[in-house]
Design a protein around this motif. Structure first.
Motif, PDB file in Angstrom:
ATOM      1  N   THR A  36       0.828  -1.201   0.000  1.00 55.54           N
ATOM      2  CA  THR A  36       0.000   0.000   0.000  1.00 55.54           C
ATOM      3  C   THR A  36       0.864   1.252   0.000  1.00 55.54           C
ATOM      4  OG1 THR A  36      -0.126   0.107   2.407  1.00 55.54           O
ATOM      5  CG2 THR A  36      -1.849  -1.124   1.300  1.00 55.54           C
ATOM      6  N   GLU A  37       0.284   2.302  -0.540  1.00 49.48           N
ATOM      7  CA  GLU A  37       0.898   3.628  -0.501  1.00 49.48           C
ATOM      8  C   GLU A  37      -0.020   4.512   0.328  1.00 49.48           C
ATOM      9  OE1 GLU A  37       2.004   7.112  -3.666  1.00 49.48           O
ATOM     10  OE2 GLU A  37       2.547   5.052  -4.177  1.00 49.48           O
ATOM     11  N   PHE A  38       0.519   5.068   1.404  1.00 49.34           N
ATOM     12  CA  PHE A  38      -0.263   5.931   2.275  1.00 49.34           C
ATOM     13  C   PHE A  38      -0.415   7.300   1.637  1.00 49.34           C
ATOM     14  CE2 PHE A  38       1.598   2.786   5.127  1.00 49.34           C
ATOM     15  CZ  PHE A  38       0.449   2.301   5.713  1.00 49.34           C
ATOM     16  N   LEU A  39      -1.622   7.828   1.700  1.00 48.98           N
ATOM     17  CA  LEU A  39      -1.932   9.109   1.082  1.00 48.98           C
ATOM     18  C   LEU A  39      -1.547  10.258   2.001  1.00 48.98           C
ATOM     19  CD1 LEU A  39      -5.430   8.160  -0.359  1.00 48.98           C
ATOM     20  CD2 LEU A  39      -3.189   8.007  -1.472  1.00 48.98           C
ATOM     21  N   GLY A  40      -1.576  11.462   1.454  1.00 49.12           N
ATOM     22  CA  GLY A  40      -1.192  12.654   2.202  1.00 49.12           C
ATOM     23  C   GLY A  40       0.183  13.109   1.761  1.00 49.12           C
ATOM     24  N   ASN A  41       0.700  14.080   2.443  1.00 50.84           N
ATOM     25  CA  ASN A  41       1.988  14.642   2.066  1.00 50.84           C
ATOM     26  C   ASN A  41       2.939  14.532   3.246  1.00 50.84           C
ATOM     27  OD1 ASN A  41       3.995  15.958   0.723  1.00 50.84           O
ATOM     28  ND2 ASN A  41       3.082  17.981   0.913  1.00 50.84           N
ATOM     29  N   PRO A  42       3.998  13.751   3.129  1.00 49.47           N
ATOM     30  CA  PRO A  42       4.467  13.008   1.961  1.00 49.47           C
ATOM     31  C   PRO A  42       3.838  11.621   1.899  1.00 49.47           C
ATOM     32  CG  PRO A  42       6.062  12.775   3.711  1.00 49.47           C
ATOM     33  CD  PRO A  42       4.952  13.665   4.238  1.00 49.47           C
ATOM     34  N   HIS A  43       3.837  11.034   0.703  1.00 54.73           N
ATOM     35  CA  HIS A  43       3.403   9.646   0.548  1.00 54.73           C
ATOM     36  C   HIS A  43       4.486   8.742   1.124  1.00 54.73           C
ATOM     37  CE1 HIS A  43       0.142   9.671  -2.774  1.00 54.73           C
ATOM     38  NE2 HIS A  43       0.079  10.784  -2.073  1.00 54.73           N
ATOM     39  N   PHE A  66      -1.863  12.418  18.097  1.00 56.28           N
ATOM     40  CA  PHE A  66      -2.477  12.382  16.772  1.00 56.28           C
ATOM     41  C   PHE A  66      -2.926  13.768  16.338  1.00 56.28           C
ATOM     42  CE2 PHE A  66      -5.584  11.521  13.507  1.00 56.28           C
ATOM     43  CZ  PHE A  66      -4.837  10.685  12.704  1.00 56.28           C
ATOM     44  N   ASN A  67      -3.326  14.621  17.280  1.00 56.43           N
ATOM     45  CA  ASN A  67      -3.731  15.980  16.915  1.00 56.43           C
ATOM     46  C   ASN A  67      -2.613  16.712  16.191  1.00 56.43           C
ATOM     47  OD1 ASN A  67      -6.405  16.043  17.697  1.00 56.43           O
ATOM     48  ND2 ASN A  67      -5.896  16.538  19.810  1.00 56.43           N
ATOM     49  N   LYS A  68      -1.362  16.384  16.512  1.00 57.98           N
ATOM     50  CA  LYS A  68      -0.228  16.985  15.815  1.00 57.98           C
ATOM     51  C   LYS A  68      -0.203  16.564  14.351  1.00 57.98           C
ATOM     52  CE  LYS A  68       2.534  17.038  20.000  1.00 57.98           C
ATOM     53  NZ  LYS A  68       3.695  16.460  20.683  1.00 57.98           N
ATOM     54  N   ARG A  69      -0.797  15.421  14.061  1.00 54.90           N
ATOM     55  CA  ARG A  69      -0.810  14.899  12.689  1.00 54.90           C
ATOM     56  C   ARG A  69      -2.123  15.194  11.967  1.00 54.90           C
ATOM     57  NH1 ARG A  69       1.855  11.132  15.854  1.00 54.90           N
ATOM     58  NH2 ARG A  69       3.943  10.624  15.158  1.00 54.90           N
ATOM     59  N   LYS A  70      -3.000  15.930  12.594  1.00 51.70           N
ATOM     60  CA  LYS A  70      -4.333  16.172  12.042  1.00 51.70           C
ATOM     61  C   LYS A  70      -4.272  16.802  10.649  1.00 51.70           C
ATOM     62  CE  LYS A  70      -8.808  18.152  13.121  1.00 51.70           C
ATOM     63  NZ  LYS A  70      -9.619  18.857  14.096  1.00 51.70           N
ATOM     64  N   LYS A  71      -3.394  17.765  10.441  1.00 56.59           N
ATOM     65  CA  LYS A  71      -3.290  18.425   9.138  1.00 56.59           C
ATOM     66  C   LYS A  71      -2.864  17.424   8.059  1.00 56.59           C
ATOM     67  CE  LYS A  71      -2.234  22.792   8.638  1.00 56.59           C
ATOM     68  NZ  LYS A  71      -1.510  24.059   8.645  1.00 56.59           N
ATOM     69  N   LEU A  72      -1.914  16.538   8.392  1.00 64.03           N
ATOM     70  CA  LEU A  72      -1.486  15.504   7.443  1.00 64.03           C
ATOM     71  C   LEU A  72      -2.638  14.556   7.128  1.00 64.03           C
ATOM     72  CD1 LEU A  72       1.988  14.571   8.942  1.00 64.03           C
ATOM     73  CD2 LEU A  72       1.539  15.950   6.912  1.00 64.03           C
ATOM     74  N   TYR A  73      -3.382  14.181   8.167  1.00 66.66           N
ATOM     75  CA  TYR A  73      -4.519  13.284   7.991  1.00 66.66           C
ATOM     76  C   TYR A  73      -5.576  13.930   7.098  1.00 66.66           C
ATOM     77  CZ  TYR A  73      -8.474  10.284   9.156  1.00 66.66           C
ATOM     78  OH  TYR A  73      -9.549   9.439   9.086  1.00 66.66           O
ATOM     79  N   GLU A  74      -5.857  15.201   7.330  1.00 67.21           N
ATOM     80  CA  GLU A  74      -6.863  15.890   6.525  1.00 67.21           C
ATOM     81  C   GLU A  74      -6.450  15.958   5.059  1.00 67.21           C
ATOM     82  OE1 GLU A  74      -7.281  19.486   8.787  1.00 67.21           O
ATOM     83  OE2 GLU A  74      -8.848  18.608  10.052  1.00 67.21           O
ATOM     84  N   SER A  75      -5.152  16.150   4.780  1.00 65.65           N
ATOM     85  CA  SER A  75      -4.703  16.161   3.383  1.00 65.65           C
ATOM     86  C   SER A  75      -4.846  14.766   2.769  1.00 65.65           C
ATOM     87  CB  SER A  75      -3.266  16.673   3.254  1.00 65.65           C
ATOM     88  OG  SER A  75      -2.324  15.727   3.689  1.00 65.65           O
ATOM     89  N   ALA A  76      -4.624  13.718   3.573  1.00 66.99           N
ATOM     90  CA  ALA A  76      -4.801  12.348   3.088  1.00 66.99           C
ATOM     91  C   ALA A  76      -6.269  12.076   2.772  1.00 66.99           C
ATOM     92  CB  ALA A  76      -4.277  11.350   4.115  1.00 66.99           C
TER      93      ALA A  76
END
Length: 107
Positions: A36-43, A66-76
């Protein structure tokens, strides 16, 4: 001891850039894992055991880590929504790490 917590993350099934394989099988011929390739930036990409694969479910943000990663998750999530609107062949064309690796799939 380091403790790692894994979260569900939007990803796409795509070929391993080195082998071209999507699926690993065990010695009995049963599916053992998917590439699998995880989505978001960076892949990022990896092989995932079947027991860790599930249909996508929206997440709630409860952990401070996880809140620190929220922006990455939203882009994914945005990328996943875009991919849901295109056909399988076009989706494969979006596998960034497959195309950046040494293996090029023929679409």
């Amino acid at each position: 001891i380091t403790h790692f917590t894994f979260y569900s993350w939007p990803s796409i099934l795509c070929p391993d850039p080195y082998t071209g394989e999507y699926v690993n099988y065990d010695e009995d011929g049963d599916v053992e894992g998917y590439h699998t390739e995880f989505l978001g930036n960076p892949h990022t990409r990896t092989w995932i055991a079947v027991r860790h694969i599930e249909s996508y479910q929206p997440m709630t943000f409860t952990s401070e880590d996880f809140n620190k990663r929220k922006k990455l998750y939203e882009s994914a999530i945005e990328e996943a929504k875009m991919l849901a609107g295109i056909n399988s062949k076009e989706r494969l064309g979006q596998c960034q790490l497959t195309h950046e690796g040494i293996f090029q799939i023929a679409l």
